[in-house]
Design a protein around this motif. Sequence first.
Motif, mmCIF file in Angstrom:
data_model
loop_
_atom_site.group_PDB
_atom_site.id
_atom_site.type_symbol
_atom_site.label_atom_id
_atom_site.label_comp_id
_atom_site.label_asym_id
_atom_site.label_seq_id
_atom_site.Cartn_x
_atom_site.Cartn_y
_atom_site.Cartn_z
ATOM 1 N N LEU A 286 0.871 -1.169 0.000
ATOM 2 C CA LEU A 286 0.000 0.000 0.000
ATOM 3 C C LEU A 286 0.907 1.218 0.000
ATOM 4 C CD1 LEU A 286 -2.737 1.519 0.385
ATOM 5 C CD2 LEU A 286 -2.358 1.280 2.850
ATOM 6 N N ILE A 287 0.838 2.018 -1.052
ATOM 7 C CA ILE A 287 1.642 3.241 -1.144
ATOM 8 C C ILE A 287 0.691 4.424 -1.071
ATOM 9 C CG2 ILE A 287 3.273 4.592 -2.500
ATOM 10 C CD1 ILE A 287 4.264 2.023 -3.747
ATOM 11 N N VAL B 156 -0.903 14.425 -3.679
ATOM 12 C CA VAL B 156 -2.290 13.973 -3.553
ATOM 13 C C VAL B 156 -2.455 12.465 -3.725
ATOM 14 C CG1 VAL B 156 -4.637 14.215 -4.473
ATOM 15 C CG2 VAL B 156 -3.153 16.218 -4.289
ATOM 16 N N HIS B 157 -1.856 11.872 -4.746
ATOM 17 C CA HIS B 157 -2.165 10.487 -5.097
ATOM 18 C C HIS B 157 -0.933 9.831 -5.726
ATOM 19 C CE1 HIS B 157 -4.823 7.193 -5.423
ATOM 20 N NE2 HIS B 157 -5.930 7.842 -5.751
ATOM 21 N N VAL B 158 -1.071 8.547 -6.050
ATOM 22 C CA VAL B 158 -0.024 7.798 -6.754
ATOM 23 C C VAL B 158 -0.687 6.966 -7.841
ATOM 24 C CG1 VAL B 158 1.563 7.696 -4.795
ATOM 25 C CG2 VAL B 158 -0.144 5.890 -5.094
ATOM 26 N N ALA B 159 0.100 6.567 -8.841
ATOM 27 C CA ALA B 159 -0.412 5.741 -9.926
ATOM 28 C C ALA B 159 0.742 4.998 -10.566
ATOM 29 C CB ALA B 159 -1.133 6.591 -10.971
ATOM 30 N N GLN B 160 0.401 3.933 -11.288
ATOM 31 C CA GLN B 160 1.377 3.217 -12.092
ATOM 32 C C GLN B 160 1.053 3.453 -13.553
ATOM 33 O OE1 GLN B 160 1.726 -1.004 -11.363
ATOM 34 N NE2 GLN B 160 3.424 -1.249 -12.786
ATOM 35 N N GLU C 22 -8.174 6.887 4.522
ATOM 36 C CA GLU C 22 -8.788 6.235 3.372
ATOM 37 C C GLU C 22 -8.565 4.719 3.412
ATOM 38 O OE1 GLU C 22 -8.484 7.139 -1.319
ATOM 39 O OE2 GLU C 22 -6.667 6.311 -0.433
ATOM 40 N N PRO C 23 -9.636 3.916 3.317
ATOM 41 C CA PRO C 23 -9.478 2.460 3.283
ATOM 42 C C PRO C 23 -9.253 1.962 1.857
ATOM 43 C CG PRO C 23 -11.798 2.991 3.360
ATOM 44 C CD PRO C 23 -11.054 4.317 3.365
ATOM 45 N N ARG C 24 -8.615 0.792 1.741
ATOM 46 C CA ARG C 24 -8.480 0.111 0.454
ATOM 47 C C ARG C 24 -8.870 -1.345 0.637
ATOM 48 N NH1 ARG C 24 -8.418 3.819 -3.336
ATOM 49 N NH2 ARG C 24 -7.765 2.184 -4.795
ATOM 50 N N MET C 25 -9.766 -1.847 -0.203
ATOM 51 C CA MET C 25 -10.190 -3.238 -0.131
ATOM 52 C C MET C 25 -9.302 -4.070 -1.051
ATOM 53 S SD MET C 25 -11.968 -5.979 -1.509
ATOM 54 C CE MET C 25 -12.834 -7.376 -0.817
ATOM 55 N N VAL C 26 -8.789 -5.197 -0.534
ATOM 56 C CA VAL C 26 -7.941 -6.096 -1.305
ATOM 57 C C VAL C 26 -8.622 -7.458 -1.352
ATOM 58 C CG1 VAL C 26 -5.652 -7.124 -1.562
ATOM 59 C CG2 VAL C 26 -5.889 -4.840 -0.530
ATOM 60 N N ARG C 27 -8.928 -7.936 -2.555
ATOM 61 C CA ARG C 27 -9.608 -9.221 -2.728
ATOM 62 C C ARG C 27 -8.632 -10.366 -2.460
ATOM 63 N NH1 ARG C 27 -13.680 -11.495 -6.288
ATOM 64 N NH2 ARG C 27 -14.571 -9.425 -6.596
ATOM 65 N N ARG C 28 -9.117 -11.399 -1.793
ATOM 66 C CA ARG C 28 -8.321 -12.609 -1.568
ATOM 67 C C ARG C 28 -8.115 -13.325 -2.899
ATOM 68 N NH1 ARG C 28 -9.416 -17.929 -0.933
ATOM 69 N NH2 ARG C 28 -11.672 -17.520 -1.033
ATOM 70 N N PRO D 280 1.430 12.612 9.624
ATOM 71 C CA PRO D 280 0.354 13.562 9.329
ATOM 72 C C PRO D 280 -0.740 12.928 8.477
ATOM 73 C CG PRO D 280 2.498 14.582 8.991
ATOM 74 C CD PRO D 280 2.753 13.126 9.231
ATOM 75 N N PHE D 281 -1.957 13.444 8.634
ATOM 76 C CA PHE D 281 -3.073 12.934 7.843
ATOM 77 C C PHE D 281 -2.755 13.063 6.354
ATOM 78 C CE2 PHE D 281 -5.592 14.259 11.707
ATOM 79 C CZ PHE D 281 -5.879 12.960 12.111
ATOM 80 N N GLY D 282 -2.915 11.966 5.630
ATOM 81 C CA GLY D 282 -2.635 11.958 4.202
ATOM 82 C C GLY D 282 -3.908 12.010 3.384
ATOM 83 N N PHE D 283 -3.749 11.779 2.089
ATOM 84 C CA PHE D 283 -4.883 11.873 1.183
ATOM 85 C C PHE D 283 -5.230 10.508 0.575
ATOM 86 C CE2 PHE D 283 -3.016 16.278 0.772
ATOM 87 C CZ PHE D 283 -3.944 16.849 1.619
ATOM 88 N N HIS D 284 -4.485 10.084 -0.437
ATOM 89 C CA HIS D 284 -4.889 8.906 -1.186
ATOM 90 C C HIS D 284 -3.729 7.944 -1.387
ATOM 91 C CE1 HIS D 284 -8.675 10.858 -2.123
ATOM 92 N NE2 HIS D 284 -8.009 11.914 -2.558
ATOM 93 N N GLY D 285 -4.078 6.713 -1.732
ATOM 94 C CA GLY D 285 -3.076 5.711 -2.038
ATOM 95 C C GLY D 285 -3.672 4.584 -2.851
ATOM 96 N N ARG D 286 -2.811 3.672 -3.286
ATOM 97 C CA ARG D 286 -3.246 2.487 -4.024
ATOM 98 C C ARG D 286 -2.488 1.274 -3.487
ATOM 99 N NH1 ARG D 286 -6.019 4.144 -8.749
ATOM 100 N NH2 ARG D 286 -5.485 6.264 -9.420
#
Length: 472
Positions: A39-40, A126-130, A409-415, A461-467
């Motif tokens: 998680l970044i 703000v965010h990250v991407a590949q 911010e939560p991120r859901m990861v499928r098994r 510190p409180f952040g914003f977004h990730g993937r």
Amino acid sequence: MSNATDRAYELGFRTVDTEYADRQLPVEGTVPSWLSGALIRNGPGRFEFGGKRATHWFDGLAMLRRYGFADGTVSYTNRFLRTDAYAAADTGHGAAEFATGDDSFRRPLRWLRSLGPPEPTDNATVHVAQLGEHFVALTEAPRRIAFDPVTLETRGEFRWRDDIPEHLATAHLQVDPNREETIGYSTEFGLSPMYHFYRIPNGRAGRRHVATVPAAGPGYVHDCSITESHIVIVETPLRIAMAKALVPWTDGFLDLLEYDEAATTRFIVVDWDTESLAATLETSPFFTFHHVNAYEDDDELVLDLVAFDDDQIVRALTFDALSEDGFAAAPDGRFVRFRLHPGEGRVRRSERYDGGMELPTVPKPVRGRQYRYAYAQATDRKGANGLVKLDVERGTATEWWERGVYVEEPRMVRRPGGTAEDDGVVIATALDTKQERSMLLVFDAETVVERARAPLPHAVPFGFHGRFFPAV
């Protein structure tokens, strides 16, 4: 303010001085062994510049955070982006241009006088991407910074090799796992402002123009949605008044924003098969930062998002407001569903959940498709932020809260191999004001029961977004 709220402001907006590299975290509970990847996340890490303090949450200096998962363990790395903004921070120049005032915020004035874009900030916070083989940090300024996904070391600026205009960029690139494409858009200022839509094939680092649509204002557009055949942006009545840049006391981008209560909110729908504007629909004014999901239902597009009555949320995130009342001063966003009928120009609105929420996400396989579950930060209790799982079919919610804990911010990861939509885990960072440090939380995605927590060595510190990147 309550004591927990006091501590949340003090810890959640305090500059971080230490960078850690691959720090193994103690784990309380059990992290599933199948959870593998990283998680970044992105967000501010420093708020002081040459003896001055930023005045808005959005103006902190970008710091990446990496949470690595392997065989039930969790590792932590944090590192500031080494950018021009980072190098100039000690001179007293702010890292960003949203609200904090200094001479660098006269750039819109120079743009108006020279009829050419100013040099925007490279503080990609703000965010990250590949993008192909490149991992990049994003902000709404049209500059992107590449970084190493393991060490988080800065690799330099990522530049497009095309001529798509962009004076503002989206930090919310939407990845369609079904088409294996990424969708984005940019805003062009001028006498005839425009929105430009583009697509990025999976595994590629180049983009291709899809469509150009006239803008009204232009509006401040933060996010977008995709369906099987359409791209949707929401143009809110929060207008970017570039003429205000001529006023000598204009400090930053925040001063250029004006909420027009008499204007409508517009849904701009682009057909990405024909690469043309499909429809523009209007409804009563409201403001939104983030979309939840969208999908097609016969002749209608179903668009779910987090809606606010007006733009008060933007002003409520200044440090003046936060220092007085904490997040209690910020209005709660509501889960709202819009059913758009492009053929008839009809818009129907319904409230789907009456609790406060923000920073929503849905399981990756159902993005742009009909879905049942969404996860978000729950925001409507004092002294805490929680986690909420929404059942959008039944209109019910399951929540997790802990006094003094502020979930991000939560991120859901499928098994791997899982077939149920909620078969997996939800991972989220949180600030524990009682322990005065941040932590990584792991929840069962079906029950929202906490499975594990891994305390960090400091308060972040409180952040914003990730993937979540499973291949990293």
